[in-house]
Design a protein around this motif. Structure first.
Motif, PDB file in Angstrom:
ATOM      1  N   VAL B  17      61.021  72.888  21.337  1.00 46.70           N
ATOM      2  CA  VAL B  17      61.303  72.804  19.834  1.00 46.70           C
ATOM      3  C   VAL B  17      62.188  74.231  19.613  1.00 46.70           C
ATOM      4  O   VAL B  17      63.221  74.589  19.154  1.00 46.70           O
ATOM      5  N   GLU B  18      61.483  75.532  20.209  1.00 47.24           N
ATOM      6  CA  GLU B  18      61.965  76.681  19.939  1.00 47.24           C
ATOM      7  C   GLU B  18      63.500  76.980  20.708  1.00 47.24           C
ATOM      8  O   GLU B  18      64.324  77.392  20.446  1.00 47.24           O
ATOM      9  N   ASN B  19      63.265  76.509  22.109  1.00 48.79           N
ATOM     10  CA  ASN B  19      64.500  76.338  23.056  1.00 48.79           C
ATOM     11  C   ASN B  19      65.748  75.527  22.427  1.00 48.79           C
ATOM     12  O   ASN B  19      66.763  76.161  22.468  1.00 48.79           O
ATOM     13  N   LEU B  20      65.541  74.436  21.836  1.00 52.43           N
ATOM     14  CA  LEU B  20      66.515  73.811  21.011  1.00 52.43           C
ATOM     15  C   LEU B  20      67.000  74.559  19.688  1.00 52.43           C
ATOM     16  O   LEU B  20      68.196  74.681  19.611  1.00 52.43           O
ATOM     17  N   ARG B  21      66.252  75.377  19.156  1.00 49.52           N
ATOM     18  CA  ARG B  21      66.653  75.966  17.970  1.00 49.52           C
ATOM     19  C   ARG B  21      67.340  77.209  18.589  1.00 49.52           C
ATOM     20  O   ARG B  21      68.341  77.768  17.663  1.00 49.52           O
ATOM     21  N   ALA B  22      66.959  77.748  19.539  1.00 48.87           N
ATOM     22  CA  ALA B  22      67.873  78.840  20.295  1.00 48.87           C
ATOM     23  C   ALA B  22      68.999  78.658  21.063  1.00 48.87           C
ATOM     24  O   ALA B  22      69.972  79.258  21.052  1.00 48.87           O
ATOM     25  N   TRP B 275      57.181  87.966  31.452  1.00 46.17           N
ATOM     26  CA  TRP B 275      58.186  88.357  31.030  1.00 46.17           C
ATOM     27  C   TRP B 275      59.665  87.944  31.788  1.00 46.17           C
ATOM     28  O   TRP B 275      60.534  88.587  31.416  1.00 46.17           O
ATOM     29  N   GLY B 276      59.196  86.966  32.730  1.00 48.45           N
ATOM     30  CA  GLY B 276      60.518  86.610  33.448  1.00 48.45           C
ATOM     31  C   GLY B 276      61.334  85.769  32.642  1.00 48.45           C
ATOM     32  O   GLY B 276      61.409  85.366  31.547  1.00 48.45           O
ATOM     33  N   SER B 277      62.346  85.347  33.422  1.00 51.12           N
ATOM     34  CA  SER B 277      63.499  84.468  32.573  1.00 51.12           C
ATOM     35  C   SER B 277      62.895  83.124  32.192  1.00 51.12           C
ATOM     36  O   SER B 277      61.996  82.434  32.626  1.00 51.12           O
ATOM     37  N   ASP B 278      63.032  82.589  30.764  1.00 51.14           N
ATOM     38  CA  ASP B 278      62.879  81.442  30.442  1.00 51.14           C
ATOM     39  C   ASP B 278      63.380  80.218  30.855  1.00 51.14           C
ATOM     40  O   ASP B 278      64.502  79.930  30.706  1.00 51.14           O
ATOM     41  N   THR B 279      62.592  79.583  31.774  1.00 53.06           N
ATOM     42  CA  THR B 279      63.270  78.517  32.545  1.00 53.06           C
ATOM     43  C   THR B 279      63.591  77.291  31.788  1.00 53.06           C
ATOM     44  O   THR B 279      64.582  76.518  32.113  1.00 53.06           O
ATOM     45  N   ASN B 280      62.669  76.997  30.863  1.00 53.21           N
ATOM     46  CA  ASN B 280      62.884  76.055  29.850  1.00 53.21           C
ATOM     47  C   ASN B 280      64.111  76.028  28.888  1.00 53.21           C
ATOM     48  O   ASN B 280      64.934  75.127  28.698  1.00 53.21           O
ATOM     49  N   GLN B 281      64.302  77.333  28.718  1.00 54.70           N
ATOM     50  CA  GLN B 281      65.566  77.673  27.915  1.00 54.70           C
ATOM     51  C   GLN B 281      67.008  77.518  28.667  1.00 54.70           C
ATOM     52  O   GLN B 281      67.857  76.764  28.323  1.00 54.70           O
TER      53      GLN B 281
END
Ligand SMILES: NC(=O)c1ccc[n+]([C@@H]2O[C@H](COP(=O)([O-])OP(=O)(O)OC[C@H]3O[C@@H](n4cnc5c(N)ncnc54)[C@H](O)[C@@H]3O)[C@@H](O)[C@H]2O)c1
Lengths: 326, 326
Positions: B17-22, B275-281
């Motif tokens: 949900v946060e990834n979609l918003r972003a 603190w790595g890259s957000d793979t879901n995003q």
């Protein structure tokens, strides 16, 4: 009483054991090695005699320590037992399960001690981990992961590469972790394994062990890692907890690469006492009647049996169920 | 572009949900969930709109959706979405059986909607480096791969993860597919044989397997193992992890996909903070691009189907005690 020790073989392990016997307060008095160029200097270093025959060596010692290539182990065990001399023997106890079982039976019948050098049990990270298991901190053991990955060893006469003599990476290297897996998770019921054997390497094996209690072990044994590397790892997960080994060494440095790579790989240890010395001190204590053996001869034979099943699985591409429990 | 979440039964809906918003150019419409209580709780926590059924969310107007229902509920939702021309990003594993997974692929193809399997690890920079190393032959020819994808018992979020009917199994179903997909991606060829051992020693209170070791053989002759166990205890500093190592004729490399972390000691607890890259995003951004027509979908439904087949073959093997053909 100082034990008089006769060592068979004058290679890498012979020298390592000799140092351990010295630390234990015993004395290597005789050495027998065939086709060795190093026997003379090793004997000179130790102040030991080079024996002309095995019989001569056995007549002059309290304990024989067999550090010759794997396929010669049983022969030396048999004659020692017949002479009533206690035996320390490098792993694997025999080239085949049948040989190993024979060695156990012969020593038992002759009433001589048979102590097999499964040195991993004397590495503190492995023994302390097992203590945690025995203390019940992890509950019932569920999954175990063990890894021993290094490069292809070059022994005296390169017998390591001769599968008929050494049993290859499974019997020579992986057996350490097979024994350890049995030590923490019990008898093995079934195994499945795959091996890759690229040219010029000693092979790379992944094995799954199913223990009778239901635990699963993943064991990696490799002689296909880059020269100079030696990596081990250990993890045990149980119903009540998880134990993972913190990987970093207490001392580390960055210096230009040296090409000083030892012919036979040995794990790096930063310890006040080498586990090889700890092992020989323990054997000495057992021989003096002061301790019970940490590695039973039947355990040593069982490890060979499991390794043989792993080799069979590799050859048949099938899972292999082991016979009666030991 | 309008997007919704179909089902909030999967814990990943919490982060998606946060990834979609972003995600740029995306308007998050809301979530559909038939369980009224779960929906009320979820929408309240995320300040989001809720819809009582898939159809209501579809009627609200969405271009694509992420399917986050329990695994056995994926198919009917995907059928509704495809029929309405809604593009599908489906949580893994695609389905609890091959027929349903195949049908998911087929209905999306027939309807002409994009179907992507939610394998965020395809977007992990460290795993992409691994893929590159293999493609460039930097460790020579690959001999074998070992992967671990262990986690804690996931039933803390929702009990269906350990429900045979809803999830299709336990740890094997949950954790085999990510690594099976990474291995297919890296090797560029298909698995053709699977061997698996499972057990139920960890968390014996749940009715599915909690420990598993899967061996996967590939057409090229490369073999790999996957440890999919739910062997991270409740107080482990994070949910689990994913590690994978490739051994080749010229070297070895290891990827710890979640190594970019802090060890944080705070409030009497230890935790690992990523603190790595957000793979879901990265995955969702990629799918948005595919829907927009910028590029093809990187991880197709077919990829999801093949990974699901490996997990299902593992169950067949575990039951038989022998390797099975995929
Ligand atoms: N515990 C460990 O860490 C470890 C490590 C390496 C080897 N090993 C085991 O130790 C044993 C010896 O290995 P190594 O590394 O010392 O090998 P090596 O090749 O360095 O030494 C073998 C020695 O045996 C001698 N020899 C050969 N044939 C003989 C015979 N028929 N009779 C008497 N001597 C003979 C050789 O001359 C040589 O001195 C093997 O069983 C091996 O599996 C154990």
């Amino acid at each position: 009483m100082t034990l008089r020790v006769g060592i068979v073989g004058a290679g890498n392990m012979a020298a390592t054991h000799a140092a351990g016997w010295n630390e234990a307060g015993d004395r290597v008095t005789h050495i027998l090695a065939t086709g060795s160029t190093r026997a003379g200097s090793l004997a000179a270093d130790l102040g030991a005699e080079l024996s002309d025959s095995y019989e001569e060596l056995l007549a002059a010692v309290d304990v024989v320590d067999i550090c010759s290539p794997t396929d010669t182990h049983l022969g030396y065990v048999e004659v020692a037992a017949a002479s009533g001399v206690s035996v320390v023997c490098e792993k694997p106890l025999g080239r085949t399960a049948k040989e190993a079982q024979e060695a156990v039976a012969i020593c038992e019948a002759a009433g001589v001690l048979l102590l097999v050098a499964h040195v991993v049990r004397f590495f503190p990270e492995y023994s302390v981990a097992r203590d945690r298991v025995v203390a019940g901190e992890l509950g019932d053991v569920a999954t175990v992961r063990l890894d021993r990955s290094t490069y292809f060893p070059v022994g005296d006469g390169s017998w390591f590469g001769d599968h008929e003599r050494s049993g290859g990476v499974v019997l020579d290297l992986m057996i350490h972790d097979v024994d350890y897996a049995r030590w923490v998770a019990g008898d093995v019921e079934r195994v499945y394994a795959r091996r890759a054997e690229p040219t010029g390497s000693g092979g790379h094996v992944l094995a799954t062990l199913r223990h009778r209690g239901g635990a699963l072990s993943h064991v990696q044994g490799s002689w296909a890692f880059p020269e100079g590397s030696f990596r081990t790892s250990l993890e045990i997960a149980g119903s009540e907890g998880l134990l993972t080994l913190h990987a970093s060494e207490p001392f580390s440095a960055l210096v230009p690469e040296s090409d000083d790579v030892s012919a036979v790989p040995q794990p790096p240890t930063t310890l006040a006492e080498s586990p090889y010395v700890t092992q020989m001190k323990h054997f000495s204590a057992v021989l003096h009647g002061l301790a019970d053996p940490i590695v039973s001869a039947t355990d040593a034979a069982a490890a060979v049996e499991v390794c043989e099943a792993i080799l069979q699985s590799i050859d048949t591409c099938q899972a292999v169920t082991l016979g009666g429990a030991s | 572009m309008r997007a919704g979440i179909f089902g909030v039964g999967h814990v990943h809906s919490e982060s998606y949900v946060e990834n979609l918003r972003a995600a740029r150019g995306v308007e998050f419409v809301g979530a559909a969930e038939t369980d009224r209580f779960m929906l009320a709780d979820w929408t309240k926590r995320h300040h989001a709109f809720g819809y009582a059924s898939d159809d209501e969310l579809i009627a609200a107007g969405v271009d694509f959706g992420i399917v986050c229902s329990p695994t056995n509920a994926h198919l009917p939702t995907v059928e509704r979405m495809a029929a309405a021309g809604v593009h599908v990003l489906c949580e893994k594993p695609l389905a609890t059986n091959v027929d349903d997974a195949q049908r998911i692929v087929d209905v999306c193809a027939a309807a002409g909607v994009h179907l992507m399997t939610a394998f965020p690890m395809r977007f992990s920079p460290s795993l992409a480096t691994g893929a590159e190393w293999i493609r460039e032959g930097r460790i020579g020819e690959v001999l074998a791969i070992t992967g671990t994808n262990r986690g804690h018992l996931p039933t803390g979020y929702a009990p269906w993860f350990a429900d045979l009917k809803l999830a299709g199994g336990g740890a094997v179903m949950d954790h085999t597919v990510h690594l099976a997909d990474v291995m297919r991606w890296w090797l560029g060829n298909e698995p053709d044989e699977v061997y698996a051992e499972t057990n139920r020693i960890l968390h014996p209170e749940v009715a599915v397997e909690t420990g598993g070791l899967v061996t996967v053989g590939f057409e090229s002759g490369v073999f790999a193992t996957i440890d999919c166990s739910w062997s991270r205890p409740d107080n482990y500093p994070t949910w689990g992890g994913l590690e994978i190592e490739a051994v080749g004729t010229e070297g070895v490399f290891t990827v710890d996909a979640f190594a970019q972390r802090f060890d944080v000691w705070s409030n009497g607890q230890t935790s690992w903070v990523d603190w790595g890259s957000d793979t879901n995003q990265l995955m969702i951004d990629h799918f948005v691009g595919a829907v927009r027509g910028d590029h093809p979908v990187a991880v197709t439904g077919f990829d999801g189907l093949r990974a699901t087949e490996v997990a299902l073959a593992a169950y067949r093997s575990a039951e038989r005690g022998q390797p099975v053909v995929v």
